[in-house]
Scaffold this motif. Structure first.
Motif, PDB file in Angstrom:
ATOM      1  N   ASP A  52       6.674  10.072  -9.052  1.00 52.14           N
ATOM      2  CA  ASP A  52       5.284  10.049  -8.408  1.00 52.14           C
ATOM      3  C   ASP A  52       4.895   8.683  -8.003  1.00 52.14           C
ATOM      4  O   ASP A  52       5.347   7.655  -8.452  1.00 52.14           O
ATOM      5  CB  ASP A  52       4.285  10.481  -9.629  1.00 52.14           C
ATOM      6  N   SER A  53       4.195   8.372  -6.700  1.00 54.66           N
ATOM      7  CA  SER A  53       4.007   7.250  -6.179  1.00 54.66           C
ATOM      8  C   SER A  53       3.059   6.467  -7.074  1.00 54.66           C
ATOM      9  O   SER A  53       3.019   5.240  -6.837  1.00 54.66           O
ATOM     10  CB  SER A  53       3.387   7.635  -5.008  1.00 54.66           C
ATOM     11  N   LYS A  54       2.291   7.181  -7.981  1.00 51.86           N
ATOM     12  CA  LYS A  54       1.255   6.356  -8.671  1.00 51.86           C
ATOM     13  C   LYS A  54       2.074   5.330  -9.525  1.00 51.86           C
ATOM     14  O   LYS A  54       1.467   4.573 -10.422  1.00 51.86           O
ATOM     15  CB  LYS A  54       0.538   7.328  -9.148  1.00 51.86           C
ATOM     16  N   LYS A  55       3.363   5.720 -10.036  1.00 54.15           N
ATOM     17  CA  LYS A  55       4.119   5.190 -10.941  1.00 54.15           C
ATOM     18  C   LYS A  55       4.994   4.168 -10.397  1.00 54.15           C
ATOM     19  O   LYS A  55       5.821   3.285 -11.009  1.00 54.15           O
ATOM     20  CB  LYS A  55       5.011   6.257 -11.790  1.00 54.15           C
ATOM     21  N   LEU A  56       4.840   3.770  -9.284  1.00 53.84           N
ATOM     22  CA  LEU A  56       5.778   2.699  -8.324  1.00 53.84           C
ATOM     23  C   LEU A  56       4.796   1.664  -8.125  1.00 53.84           C
ATOM     24  O   LEU A  56       3.608   1.801  -7.719  1.00 53.84           O
ATOM     25  CB  LEU A  56       6.317   3.398  -7.057  1.00 53.84           C
ATOM     26  N   THR A  57       5.481   0.396  -7.828  1.00 53.99           N
ATOM     27  CA  THR A  57       4.728  -0.624  -7.282  1.00 53.99           C
ATOM     28  C   THR A  57       4.584  -0.393  -5.787  1.00 53.99           C
ATOM     29  O   THR A  57       5.444   0.293  -5.238  1.00 53.99           O
ATOM     30  CB  THR A  57       5.393  -2.044  -7.466  1.00 53.99           C
ATOM     31  N   GLU A  58       3.619  -1.208  -5.264  1.00 55.20           N
ATOM     32  CA  GLU A  58       3.453  -1.086  -3.819  1.00 55.20           C
ATOM     33  C   GLU A  58       5.017  -1.594  -3.179  1.00 55.20           C
ATOM     34  O   GLU A  58       5.175  -0.850  -2.276  1.00 55.20           O
ATOM     35  CB  GLU A  58       2.353  -2.114  -3.325  1.00 55.20           C
ATOM     36  N   LYS A  59       5.511  -2.626  -3.547  1.00 58.42           N
ATOM     37  CA  LYS A  59       6.797  -2.867  -2.847  1.00 58.42           C
ATOM     38  C   LYS A  59       8.029  -1.773  -3.046  1.00 58.42           C
ATOM     39  O   LYS A  59       8.510  -1.385  -2.224  1.00 58.42           O
ATOM     40  CB  LYS A  59       7.516  -4.106  -3.505  1.00 58.42           C
ATOM     41  N   ARG A  60       7.744  -1.297  -4.032  1.00 57.23           N
ATOM     42  CA  ARG A  60       8.947  -0.366  -4.423  1.00 57.23           C
ATOM     43  C   ARG A  60       8.492   1.196  -3.503  1.00 57.23           C
ATOM     44  O   ARG A  60       9.315   1.610  -3.033  1.00 57.23           O
ATOM     45  CB  ARG A  60       9.185   0.277  -5.940  1.00 57.23           C
ATOM     46  N   ARG A  61       7.191   1.543  -3.687  1.00 55.57           N
ATOM     47  CA  ARG A  61       6.719   2.663  -2.532  1.00 55.57           C
ATOM     48  C   ARG A  61       7.285   2.236  -1.081  1.00 55.57           C
ATOM     49  O   ARG A  61       7.524   3.285  -0.528  1.00 55.57           O
ATOM     50  CB  ARG A  61       5.365   2.737  -2.835  1.00 55.57           C
ATOM     51  N   GLU A  62       6.946   1.093  -0.687  1.00 58.97           N
ATOM     52  CA  GLU A  62       7.619   0.782   0.844  1.00 58.97           C
ATOM     53  C   GLU A  62       9.126   0.882   0.861  1.00 58.97           C
ATOM     54  O   GLU A  62       9.632   1.253   1.982  1.00 58.97           O
ATOM     55  CB  GLU A  62       7.113  -0.610   1.105  1.00 58.97           C
ATOM     56  N   GLU A  63       9.764   0.489  -0.100  1.00 56.42           N
ATOM     57  CA  GLU A  63      11.271   0.461  -0.072  1.00 56.42           C
ATOM     58  C   GLU A  63      11.621   2.153   0.090  1.00 56.42           C
ATOM     59  O   GLU A  63      12.493   2.745   0.829  1.00 56.42           O
ATOM     60  CB  GLU A  63      11.747   0.238  -1.387  1.00 56.42           C
ATOM     61  N   MET A  64      10.922   2.854  -0.811  1.00 57.93           N
ATOM     62  CA  MET A  64      11.108   4.258  -0.747  1.00 57.93           C
ATOM     63  C   MET A  64      10.814   5.186   0.287  1.00 57.93           C
ATOM     64  O   MET A  64      11.379   6.185   0.724  1.00 57.93           O
ATOM     65  CB  MET A  64      10.544   5.105  -2.390  1.00 57.93           C
ATOM     66  N   ARG A  65       9.529   4.549   0.952  1.00 53.44           N
ATOM     67  CA  ARG A  65       9.241   5.000   2.333  1.00 53.44           C
ATOM     68  C   ARG A  65      10.243   5.221   3.268  1.00 53.44           C
ATOM     69  O   ARG A  65      10.546   6.344   3.802  1.00 53.44           O
ATOM     70  CB  ARG A  65       8.122   4.476   2.801  1.00 53.44           C
ATOM     71  N   GLU A  66      10.955   3.972   3.463  1.00 57.20           N
ATOM     72  CA  GLU A  66      12.326   3.975   4.458  1.00 57.20           C
ATOM     73  C   GLU A  66      13.428   4.681   3.971  1.00 57.20           C
ATOM     74  O   GLU A  66      14.009   5.424   4.885  1.00 57.20           O
ATOM     75  CB  GLU A  66      12.539   2.437   4.411  1.00 57.20           C
ATOM     76  N   ILE A  67      13.656   4.785   2.721  1.00 61.44           N
ATOM     77  CA  ILE A  67      14.656   5.872   2.233  1.00 61.44           C
ATOM     78  C   ILE A  67      14.215   7.046   2.541  1.00 61.44           C
ATOM     79  O   ILE A  67      15.259   8.073   3.018  1.00 61.44           O
ATOM     80  CB  ILE A  67      14.910   5.546   0.716  1.00 61.44           C
ATOM     81  N   ILE A  68      13.223   7.776   2.037  1.00 58.35           N
ATOM     82  CA  ILE A  68      12.971   9.050   2.457  1.00 58.35           C
ATOM     83  C   ILE A  68      12.905   9.260   3.744  1.00 58.35           C
ATOM     84  O   ILE A  68      13.632  10.391   4.230  1.00 58.35           O
ATOM     85  CB  ILE A  68      11.321   9.385   1.955  1.00 58.35           C
TER      86      ILE A  68
END
Length: 200
Positions: A52-68
């Protein structure tokens, strides 16, 4: 860093099917679009930070965005503007944004799962809603991350033109500083006039 889930989320609800996970971001905001994403992941795909995106920091969300965006079989992000939200209401706009995202996928899904409990049929594809689905299935979690990061980018860009609302920080949500800025400066073209912008 916030904790991740104890075990990787299952990639989808129905294995062996091109299943699209859908989620949206920004339903409760006072300004900006509602943004939705649809994601089809490879069968059996997992990642320890795909939650769930709400459980990630902003930095981690941005990292996961690229991976997804790299690993997904297909993904698409779409939006409905503040004006559209005012015209058809936020629920219908959220669903319409999801439909637009589904329509934009490079692959036609064989099934759809949607975070929450409200959806409208999309073409002839079987669809199912899942309450708290972004914490249960990786394809919905992936959609939540793409929708959230895309919307944050939009509001950050809008902040350059409308700095008085501090969208760089509040991203259009109904924070005390956002409401105070609306009271002081009045709303702009990106505010949702059908919402209660200032508490009485």
């Amino acid at each position: 860093m916030k904790k991740t889930s104890a075990a990787p989320l299952p990639a989808c609800m129905t294995a062996g099917v091109l299943e699209a996970g859908c989620d949206e971001a920004g339903r409760g905001c006072l300004a900006g679009p509602v943004v939705a994403a649809a994601v089809i992941l490879p069968d059996g795909y997992s990642h320890p930070y795909l939650i769930d995106s709400k459980k990630l920091t902003e930095k981690r969300r941005e990292e996961m965005r690229e991976i997804i965006m790299r690993d997904a079989l297909a993904w698409c992000v779409a939006e409905c503007s503040a004006a559209e939200i005012d015209s058809i209401n936020i629920l219908n706009a959220s669903i319409e944004a999801m439909h637009r995202a589904l329509r934009g996928l490079a692959l036609r899904p064989g099934a759809i799962i949607v975070d929450g409990n409200r959806f409208k049929p999309f073409e002839d594809i079987p669809a199912q809603t899942v309450v708290k689905g972004d914490a249960k299935f990786a394809n919905i979690a992936a959609a939540s991350i793409l929708a959230k990061t895309t919307r944050d980018h939009i509001m950050t860009a809008l902040h350059d033109t409308f700095p008085q609302y501090n969208w760089l920080k509040n991203k259009g949500y109904p924070t005390a500083d956002h409401r105070a800025a609306i009271a002081a400066s009045g709303p702009c073209e990106h505010h949702r006039m059908s919402f209660t912008l200032i508490k009485k």
